[in-house]
Design an enzyme around this catalytic site. Structure first.
Site, short mmCIF file in Angstrom:
data_model
loop_
_atom_site.label_atom_id
_atom_site.label_comp_id
_atom_site.label_asym_id
_atom_site.label_seq_id
_atom_site.Cartn_x
_atom_site.Cartn_y
_atom_site.Cartn_z
N THR B 308 -0.19 1.96 -5.82
CA THR B 308 -0.39 1.88 -4.36
C THR B 308 -1.60 0.99 -4.05
OG1 THR B 308 0.50 4.10 -4.11
CG2 THR B 308 -0.78 3.24 -2.25
N GLY B 309 -2.66 1.19 -4.82
CA GLY B 309 -3.85 0.37 -4.61
C GLY B 309 -3.54 -1.09 -4.85
N TRP B 311 -0.71 -2.61 -4.82
CA TRP B 311 0.27 -3.14 -3.87
C TRP B 311 -0.46 -3.71 -2.63
CZ3 TRP B 311 1.61 -2.43 1.22
CH2 TRP B 311 2.82 -2.98 1.63
N HIS B 312 -1.55 -3.04 -2.25
CA HIS B 312 -2.24 -3.48 -1.03
C HIS B 312 -3.00 -4.77 -1.22
CE1 HIS B 312 -1.28 0.55 0.45
NE2 HIS B 312 -1.45 0.02 1.65
N GLY B 313 -3.30 -5.12 -2.46
CA GLY B 313 -3.99 -6.39 -2.66
C GLY B 313 -4.44 -6.57 -4.09
#
Lengths: 352, 458
Positions: B308-309, B311-313
């Site tokens: 998730t982390g 994926w955000h950048g």
């Protein structure tokens, strides 16, 4: 019924504004933003790259829309400044904040350096003009002027001419950062006390241009009334020979600039690295050299009658190393005259 | 192209309305496909070829999965999708990290991240897995599949729409004044959230960061980060959902008042729902979820939050951001759960940890992040100073207005009133409100292009 109203209103607005945008003629220049707007030619050259800029620039009633937005932000959300300009009782006041110790110390170092390296045989003075934010009341972000002046007093090795508290808000243009020319009359005798140029009451012709909008108008993005800009002339001033290093001879008052987007350039034609003003009718051999910013542009014409030659140096546009090629400082009066805006952003000055 | 632009509102959208609603029913999807590709081309130019290629490959993988070998073509499809995502989004991140750790001098690649690649890659993956599981049949029409992937309302910033959720609407969808106008209301609401609120919080954060900082300044900046991200992202989701409705699609909700969550667990049920449910359904549960003992549960949660982390950048602060939530979720799962049942402590705790999370999210420079976090915990800074009080005064109204918007309280009150005698009055007010928000948003958009040219002159 509600659904139909919302549907037709929304679609209608999109279509009508969209059509208006392309049907109405293009405006080429924005007076308020002081820049050229994107016209249809640019869209033709790169449709996908320029369409949004074009549509935003040519939006119907763009100036009014921007003005409306500024006002709503000010009153709805209580946002006090736009592009770092406060609007206080019709006065547009550019924020000079926060106190930048590095820049102030750099200013001090720079003028001390010039003084000790170039001006050993000159009579040297410095003076500071407060910018308009000095008059802001509580509730706004304002430079710590006491700290600024205390720092200068402590570290500058040059004699100080104190005009700092001579002015009031009304001495400044409402829409521009500068002092009005007539405001300098009240400090002429103070300068005379140090520079001994023999200040006396002279007769001036008062010239008025009625439709002046200062440079701050373009930042605040909302409508303000125009104001008058006055300039004072007499035979000394009219007959003075003004030579700019970059663009040769000009008049003291460059009246063509009155119709420019920046009418303050009326005074000595605006930004210029080095200007020599010779008054052959002065009847003396007095010379003055001023290291200056644009505040001095409206002040110096008032000094012309008293000097044979005045040299103005703007170190934002010329390196100090080059100045001795054009100016001889020996036995001259030298004045550093800067606004508090420059003191807090002195990296602009090209020294060293 | 973004929704909050003049060219989208007054060129793209009216043109699309005109062509779409005049087109016969059987051509409507082709119109949507053409305009979606045009929408992408506006911003990304020739990356549109990458988008089309991605559609074709995934379409073929779907077909081949049903006709030949399910597993093989799932693996091929996942490899291509994740490979593209890795190449464009993470290559330079990993090269940079290797260089930093081992002192290599490997040159980074000169690639620009294609807009929306994280979203359309995840949509493709969800489609392939759903076909593999037999939850949906593979789409036989390449144009319909491409319409699903490229559908402009959700193409560049989500929500991550699953094929099985819009499959039927791709074939057959209704349009009505009621659906269209609800789309308009939703779109305008989102536009207002983005332009009138989120952008002001951006100005607030940047202005305060330039001043002398006190604890209150750090707190105000943390609030501005949180509200800016929330109003920006949820505003964009609102616009996407609203636009979807205008063209007959019903996308699922992506936000459900996350800032009034009573725990981090609750927060992630309400924030970016389409992403968290993607990881739940396609990563967490397939790995065994919480059914295979404590150790594997912790491992699965760790993996989900690491991903998730990332994926955000492609930056370490996003990795830390994900791991921060991993730690919090583990603590909540095993220790705090019983205390987080909706009281004042729950809300206060959640709001504080969310505030900190968005600081980690917003500051990519780790040394600056460390300084900021120290300030936020009042270490080495004064409690308040003149500037922080000034900014509190200036932005107080904005903060209060934004606080009203993070709760469903007023919306629910309004819905109740609509059921009573005031229905007609409220309907009129709603129309006026929509017009007002739209006009204010457009004036704000124009004003944001206000670009005074003033040379440095004083």
């Amino acid at each position: 019924m509600k659904d139909k109203v919302i549907t037709f209103l929304f679609v209608g607005i999109l279509f009508i504004v969209g059509i208006c945008l392309f049907v109405k003629g293009d405006k080429e220049l924005s007076f308020y933003e002081r820049r050229k707007l994107v016209t249809i030619d640019k869209v033709k050259s790169d449709f996908f790259g320029n369409l949004d800029d074009y549509m935003s620039d040519q939006f119907p009633f763009r100036d009014e829309v921007i003005s409306f937005n500024s006002v709503t932000q000010r009153y709805l959300f209580r946002i006090k400044d736009k592009n770092d300009v406060y609007v206080v009782e019709d006065y547009l006041i550019e924020k000079n904040y926060p106190y930048n110790e590095k820049e102030v110390m750099s200013f001090i170092d720079k003028i001390n350096y010039i003084n000790s390296n170039y001006l050993r045989d000159s009579n040297v003075f410095y003076s500071v003009i407060p910018d308009k934010s000095y008059f802001l009341k509580d509730g706004y972000l304002k430079l710590d002027f006491d700290r600024l002046m205390a720092q200068l007093s402590k570290d500058v090795n040059i004699q100080y001419i104190d005009i700092f508290d001579s002015f009031v808000m009304e001495d400044y243009f409402k829409t521009d950062i500068h002092l009005k020319q007539d405001s300098y009359f009240k400090v002429m005798s103070v300068f005379d006390r140090y520079l001994n140029f023999g200040y006396r009451n002279l007769t001036y012709n008062k010239n008025v241009y009625e439709n002046f909008y200062g440079a701050s108008v373009g930042k605040v993005g909302s409508y303000v009334d125009s104001e008058d800009i006055m300039y004072f002339s007499n035979s000394f001033i009219d007959n003075a020979i003004v030579k700019h290093l970059e663009f040769g001879k000009r008049d003291v008052y460059d009246k063509d600039k009155l119709n420019d987007v920046d009418s303050y350039n009326l005074f000595l034609s605006g930004p210029s690295s080095l200007i020599e003003i010779v008054n052959e009718n002065s009847g003396n051999n007095k010379e003055l050299i001023i290291f200056r910013d644009s505040f001095a542009s409206s002040f110096v014409p008032l000094l012309i009658p008293y000097y044979n030659k005045i040299t103005m140096i703007d170190l934002r546009y010329i390196k100090m190393d080059l100045v001795p090629n054009y100016v001889d400082f020996k036995n001259k009066d030298v004045l550093f005259l800067y606004s508090s805006l420059i003191l807090n952003s002195s990296s602009l000055l090209k020294v060293n | 192209m973004v929704f909050s632009s003049i060219s989208f509102l007054f060129f793209f959208l009216p043109l699309l309305f005109l062509v779409y609603f005049l087109a016969p029913k059987r051509f409507k999807n082709y119109v949507l496909l053409f305009f979606s590709l045009l929408f992408y081309f506006f911003g990304e130019k020739w990356y549109v070829i990458l988008l089309i290629t991605s559609c074709v490959i995934n379409y073929l993988c779907g077909i081949f999965m049903e006709r030949f070998n399910k597993k093989a073509f799932l693996v091929i499809g996942l490899f291509i999708n994740l490979g593209l995502l890795f190449y464009y989004k993470y290559t330079n991140f990993f090269i940079g990290t290797f260089n930093d750790i081992f002192g290599f001098g490997i040159h980074t690649l000169s690639v620009v991240l294609p807009l929306g690649i994280s979203f359309f890659t995840f949509q493709n993956i969800s489609y392939l897995i759903d076909v593999y599981r037999g939850d949906v049949r593979a789409q036989r029409n390449l144009f319909l599949y491409s319409t699903y992937i490229t559908l402009f309302p959700q193409l560049v910033a989500g929500p991550i729409v699953r094929y099985k959720d819009v499959n039927e609407e791709l074939d057959k969808r209704d349009s009505s004044y009621s659906l269209f106008s609800s789309g308009v209301v939703r779109f305008v609401t989102g536009l207002g959230k983005k332009v009138l609120i989120a952008d002001l919080f951006y100005s607030m954060g940047t202005s305060i960061m330039k001043s002398n900082m006190s604890f209150l300044s750090y707190l105000l900046v943390a609030i501005s980060f949180t509200f800016q991200i929330y109003y920006d992202f949820s505003g964009y989701s609102d616009m996407a959902i609203g636009l979807g409705r205008m063209f007959g699609f019903n996308f699922k909700e992506n936000f459900n008042y996350p800032l009034i969550a009573s725990s981090v667990t609750d927060f992630w049920r309400r924030w970016h729902i389409s992403l968290s449910s993607f990881f739940r359904d396609y990563v967490y549960i397939p790995l065994g979820g919480n059914r295979k003992g404590i150790f594997k549960t912790i491992r699965n949660i760790f993996l989900v939050w690491l991903l998730t982390g990332l994926w955000h950048g492609a930056s370490w602060n996003f990795v830390f951001w994900g791991l921060y939530f991993f730690v919090l979720l583990i603590i909540e799962k095993f220790f705090l759960k019983k205390y987080l049942k909706g009281g004042i402590f729950s809300y206060f705790y959640t709001f504080v940890v969310i505030l900190v999370s968005f600081v980690i999210f917003s500051i990519t420079d780790l040394s600056q992040l460390f300084v900021f976090l120290k300030g936020l915990f009042c270490i080495g800074v004064t409690l308040v100073n003149y500037e922080s009080l000034y900014y509190l005064d200036i932005y107080f109204v904005l903060i209060v207005v934004s606080l009203v918007g993070i709760s469903p309280y007023f919306k629910e009150k309004l819905e109740n009133l609509k059921k009573g005698k005031l229905n007609k009055v409220i309907n009129v007010c709603e129309v006026l409100w929509v017009i007002l928000v739209f006009v204010l948003s457009v004036t704000s958009l124009i004003s944001s292009t206000f670009n005074p040219f003033i040379y440095f002159r004083f």
